[in-house]
Design a protein around this motif. Sequence first.
Motif, PDB file in Angstrom:
ATOM      1  N   TYR A   1       5.698   5.495   1.570  1.00 33.58           N
ATOM      2  CA  TYR A   1       5.230   6.873   1.694  1.00 33.58           C
ATOM      3  C   TYR A   1       5.804   7.718   0.555  1.00 33.58           C
ATOM      4  O   TYR A   1       7.023   7.789   0.390  1.00 33.58           O
ATOM      5  CB  TYR A   1       5.687   7.478   3.018  1.00 33.58           C
ATOM      6  N   VAL A   2       4.942   8.324  -0.215  1.00 34.44           N
ATOM      7  CA  VAL A   2       5.403   9.267  -1.245  1.00 34.44           C
ATOM      8  C   VAL A   2       4.675  10.595  -1.007  1.00 34.44           C
ATOM      9  O   VAL A   2       3.620  10.846  -1.572  1.00 34.44           O
ATOM     10  CB  VAL A   2       5.124   8.752  -2.676  1.00 34.44           C
ATOM     11  N   PRO A   3       5.238  11.448  -0.119  1.00 32.59           N
ATOM     12  CA  PRO A   3       4.552  12.696   0.197  1.00 32.59           C
ATOM     13  C   PRO A   3       4.707  13.726  -0.921  1.00 32.59           C
ATOM     14  O   PRO A   3       5.400  13.483  -1.910  1.00 32.59           O
ATOM     15  CB  PRO A   3       5.262  13.165   1.464  1.00 32.59           C
ATOM     16  N   GLY A   4       4.088  14.876  -0.707  1.00 36.70           N
ATOM     17  CA  GLY A   4       4.178  15.970  -1.676  1.00 36.70           C
ATOM     18  C   GLY A   4       2.799  16.505  -1.951  1.00 36.70           C
ATOM     19  O   GLY A   4       1.830  15.760  -1.925  1.00 36.70           O
TER      20      GLY A   4
ATOM     21  N   ASP B   1       8.721  12.727 -10.726  1.00 36.30           N
ATOM     22  CA  ASP B   1       9.977  11.956 -10.638  1.00 36.30           C
ATOM     23  C   ASP B   1       9.879  10.872  -9.563  1.00 36.30           C
ATOM     24  O   ASP B   1      10.376   9.756  -9.729  1.00 36.30           O
ATOM     25  CB  ASP B   1      11.158  12.866 -10.261  1.00 36.30           C
ATOM     26  N   TRP B   2       9.275  11.221  -8.423  1.00 36.17           N
ATOM     27  CA  TRP B   2       9.202  10.266  -7.303  1.00 36.17           C
ATOM     28  C   TRP B   2       8.136   9.220  -7.554  1.00 36.17           C
ATOM     29  O   TRP B   2       8.272   8.069  -7.136  1.00 36.17           O
ATOM     30  CB  TRP B   2       8.944  11.004  -5.981  1.00 36.17           C
ATOM     31  N   ILE B   3       7.059   9.639  -8.223  1.00 34.67           N
ATOM     32  CA  ILE B   3       6.016   8.657  -8.552  1.00 34.67           C
ATOM     33  C   ILE B   3       6.608   7.619  -9.503  1.00 34.67           C
ATOM     34  O   ILE B   3       6.467   6.413  -9.304  1.00 34.67           O
ATOM     35  CB  ILE B   3       4.792   9.353  -9.192  1.00 34.67           C
ATOM     36  N   THR B   4       7.323   8.102 -10.527  1.00 32.80           N
ATOM     37  CA  THR B   4       7.955   7.194 -11.483  1.00 32.80           C
ATOM     38  C   THR B   4       8.968   6.295 -10.775  1.00 32.80           C
ATOM     39  O   THR B   4       9.001   5.085 -10.996  1.00 32.80           O
ATOM     40  CB  THR B   4       8.672   7.988 -12.594  1.00 32.80           C
ATOM     41  N   ALA B   5       9.787   6.886  -9.902  1.00 34.06           N
ATOM     42  CA  ALA B   5      10.819   6.102  -9.213  1.00 34.06           C
ATOM     43  C   ALA B   5      10.188   5.002  -8.367  1.00 34.06           C
ATOM     44  O   ALA B   5      10.659   3.856  -8.365  1.00 34.06           O
ATOM     45  CB  ALA B   5      11.680   7.018  -8.336  1.00 34.06           C
ATOM     46  N   ALA B   6       9.107   5.336  -7.675  1.00 36.03           N
ATOM     47  CA  ALA B   6       8.440   4.333  -6.838  1.00 36.03           C
ATOM     48  C   ALA B   6       7.847   3.227  -7.701  1.00 36.03           C
ATOM     49  O   ALA B   6       8.008   2.036  -7.408  1.00 36.03           O
ATOM     50  CB  ALA B   6       7.345   4.998  -6.001  1.00 36.03           C
TER      51      ALA B   6
ATOM     52  N   LEU C   1       0.840  -1.200   0.000  1.00 39.66           N
ATOM     53  CA  LEU C   1       0.000   0.000   0.000  1.00 39.66           C
ATOM     54  C   LEU C   1       0.880   1.258   0.000  1.00 39.66           C
ATOM     55  O   LEU C   1       1.725   1.434   0.881  1.00 39.66           O
ATOM     56  CB  LEU C   1      -0.926  -0.004   1.218  1.00 39.66           C
ATOM     57  N   ILE C   2       0.664   2.087  -1.011  1.00 39.32           N
ATOM     58  CA  ILE C   2       1.399   3.349  -1.113  1.00 39.32           C
ATOM     59  C   ILE C   2       0.504   4.492  -0.652  1.00 39.32           C
ATOM     60  O   ILE C   2      -0.615   4.645  -1.140  1.00 39.32           O
ATOM     61  CB  ILE C   2       1.822   3.631  -2.573  1.00 39.32           C
TER      62      ILE C   2
ATOM     63  N   LEU D   1       8.094  -2.285 -10.076  1.00 46.00           N
ATOM     64  CA  LEU D   1       8.098  -3.109 -11.282  1.00 46.00           C
ATOM     65  C   LEU D   1       9.330  -4.009 -11.335  1.00 46.00           C
ATOM     66  O   LEU D   1       9.304  -5.093 -11.912  1.00 46.00           O
ATOM     67  CB  LEU D   1       8.054  -2.231 -12.540  1.00 46.00           C
ATOM     68  N   GLU D   2      10.415  -3.545 -10.726  1.00 48.99           N
ATOM     69  CA  GLU D   2      11.626  -4.372 -10.682  1.00 48.99           C
ATOM     70  C   GLU D   2      11.548  -5.422  -9.579  1.00 48.99           C
ATOM     71  O   GLU D   2      12.517  -6.131  -9.314  1.00 48.99           O
ATOM     72  CB  GLU D   2      12.853  -3.482 -10.454  1.00 48.99           C
ATOM     73  N   GLY D   3      10.433  -5.493  -8.895  1.00 44.71           N
ATOM     74  CA  GLY D   3      10.244  -6.529  -7.885  1.00 44.71           C
ATOM     75  C   GLY D   3      10.632  -6.104  -6.487  1.00 44.71           C
ATOM     76  O   GLY D   3      10.541  -6.887  -5.544  1.00 44.71           O
ATOM     77  N   LYS D   4      11.080  -4.849  -6.318  1.00 46.45           N
ATOM     78  CA  LYS D   4      11.404  -4.385  -4.964  1.00 46.45           C
ATOM     79  C   LYS D   4      10.112  -4.193  -4.173  1.00 46.45           C
ATOM     80  O   LYS D   4       9.049  -3.956  -4.742  1.00 46.45           O
ATOM     81  CB  LYS D   4      12.175  -3.070  -5.023  1.00 46.45           C
ATOM     82  N   THR D   5      10.220  -4.277  -2.861  1.00 46.48           N
ATOM     83  CA  THR D   5       9.031  -4.062  -2.036  1.00 46.48           C
ATOM     84  C   THR D   5       9.204  -2.837  -1.151  1.00 46.48           C
ATOM     85  O   THR D   5       8.365  -2.547  -0.304  1.00 46.48           O
ATOM     86  CB  THR D   5       8.749  -5.281  -1.145  1.00 46.48           C
ATOM     87  N   GLU D   6      10.317  -2.138  -1.333  1.00 44.57           N
ATOM     88  CA  GLU D   6      10.538  -0.944  -0.516  1.00 44.57           C
ATOM     89  C   GLU D   6      10.919   0.219  -1.406  1.00 44.57           C
ATOM     90  O   GLU D   6      11.546   0.043  -2.451  1.00 44.57           O
ATOM     91  CB  GLU D   6      11.678  -1.181   0.486  1.00 44.57           C
ATOM     92  N   PHE D   7      10.524   1.388  -0.990  1.00 39.98           N
ATOM     93  CA  PHE D   7      10.951   2.611  -1.655  1.00 39.98           C
ATOM     94  C   PHE D   7      10.827   3.734  -0.640  1.00 39.98           C
ATOM     95  O   PHE D   7       9.823   3.849   0.052  1.00 39.98           O
ATOM     96  CB  PHE D   7      10.086   2.924  -2.879  1.00 39.98           C
TER      97      PHE D   7
END
Lengths: 450, 309
Positions: free
Chosen positions: B155-158, B164-169, B92-93, B174-180
Amino acid sequence: MGKTLNIAPVSRIEGHASVSIHLNDTGNVEDAKLHVLSLRGFEKFVVGRPVEEVPRIVNRICGICPWQHHLASNKAADECLGVQLPPTGKKLRELCQMLSYIPDKILHFYFLAAPDFVIGPDADYSVRNVVGIVGANPDLAKKVVHMRYKSQMMLEKFAGKVIHPIAAVPGGFSKPMNEDERKELLEGIQELKDFCVFTIKFAREEVFPKYLDAVKILGVFPSGYIGTVRPEDGALELYDGELRLMDQNGDFDQFKYSEYTNYIGEHVEPWSYLKFPYAKKWGNLKLDENDPVGVYRSNCLARINVCDKMATPLAQEELDIFRKEFGRPSHLTLLYHWARLIELVQCCERAEELLNDPEITNREIRDPNIEPKAGEGVGCVEAPRGTLMHHYQTDDKGQVTMANLIVGTTHNNAPMNLSVKQAAKALIKDGNYDQGMLNRIEMAIRAYDP
Amino acid sequence: MSKVTVAEEWLNACSGCEIAILNVGDILVDLLVNNLDFVHIPVIMDHKYFGQTGEDKELNIPEAVVGIVSGSVRNEEHVEVLKEMRKKCQLLIALGTCATDGGIPALINMYGNEALTQFVYKDSPTTDPGDAPTEVPPLLDKCYALDEIVDVDIYVPGCPPHPDWITAAVLALLEGKTEFAMPERSVCDECPTIRESKKGAGDIKRLLEAPEYDPDKPLNEMRCLLEQGFLCLGPVTKAGCGGKGKPPRCLQARMPCRGCYGPIRKDAKPLVDYMGALASVGFDPMGMPDRRGYLARFCGAHGMLKKLG
């Protein structure tokens, strides 16, 4: 036993709402309502804030039209503080108003409305959306995404922040425009103008004709209209002018922003957090789609109906075509989509005019030293979704003591309810309904772009 | 890259976060076609809670790998939708400062529901006085951030979050990571304005005055607005509003920061921390008007803003 259909959430709109349709024993529509389910309370929580801070708080009312709230709020704050703007400060604000309209209208037409017209109202929900549009016409979709993005980024590059802006300030604007910025924006706006002229021609020739039958019946009822006009010639105005409130026969009152309380009242109903504005002079509000009283509409179709003409030449050509076919005022709800694109052309043309104005790069943009004081101000602009009214009172420290807001979509609360009821009654008969029909009822809401 | 299922919801929100998602730019079309499989997103898609003909009794959102929620939590329906999103989504983001810290709507926590409905439905100068609506989801006592109701993974505040941060998250997931996580830096760390660290700037100036700068010169030749005497929340605000490695956006318009990315760290106390920042440039913050309305403007959830008296 009757039953209730609960259409939640209403989708492809810019806010939060649901529709309830009550069917009687024979499966016919007894009543249908649009419910707005949330109340954030901006009017309450701007009280106590220094008035110059309010334009960067109330922009959060809407993430799609934050510029309009930002600008209406600044205009109200200017009046509270008793300041006059240098001409260039006013022109920079108006330019931002025009530039911010462009992505909003592109978004609504192609992303939110077009799936119903291009993919079709009965298509499955999994394809009846912008992804379906990409599949149906990938080249056009790429162009649309690019042009919307470009228009957003042009404004962001000049004004720092495009969503929830900060660049307008009481007394003017926070930064002047340099010649390099002017040239780049002018180049961009010319490309956007070409795209927007293409869009209205595409819509007029290839999209709308297939749906003219639906246009003539879906969500239709007679109503009044509100919009802003240029006082000297009655041309459609989006940034600053006088309000015109037209009845369903085309007769109107024209008045200054500060007089709005003489003309507009708001009614409360138990089933929606959103209030129901109505035209006081026409009698108490009556929510009857066959014989409505007090009901007026806002947003583009309303502005197109109340104005005597458009303010720019290409937009005027489009208005001529529109009026020849549909007259004035036109009560056909789905024509909001068409009216929206006529305004889009005017926004591009007016932005181009402003960018060609030698005064736009002047350095005097702001009253540099304002004293806080007690005052009162009503600031209005036309937002994409309708006439935006910000009314503030301040104390001697320049802190807000009262804020009354009537925002674009609020004016359309009563009319959206009537359109929902009209559409539901016309479509659902003897217990027969399906998701395509229910989507058509939502189409009657979507036209208002709430 | 794989294709992931995504569900999106907005609660007590303005749709600015959703517009920020669209502002990822030209890669949007590729992401929509190749990478993101939206199963529920009311702003662009017609999936309904109670079935497509509105006859089900239980609110239902399809399962998804990624759940994105913008907005704060203000009424009982928001709670129901948020809990359903948590149940159906693996990750959940919380998108945007309303979701992470309450955002602007949490300013209502300085007042109560009674004062709110008293003005809106009774005292407003255009309103025919009526009773507050009852056939709608009841308001909660306050405005809450998401993690006061459910567990949040990312958490992606703003206000709004920079694309840029939305894309990065999204790319990380998509690369399979579960943390950002965004960097724990302050707006000042990204701000190129000149700091001279001289004290004695006098009274705090309101935005009724214009700061000094030469519009023909870039931002890195303008003196720090805080040092010019303007309240700027840069020292206590999370960096990133300009995007990755770019100057703060309000500063680009020559305007001071108001804290829209929320506190730098989860356990920060901006109201207290900011006092130190102001004292370090020679101001007495106790004398300023509407101190809470400036210093906790975007972070009124988590008990930060309370009704007084």
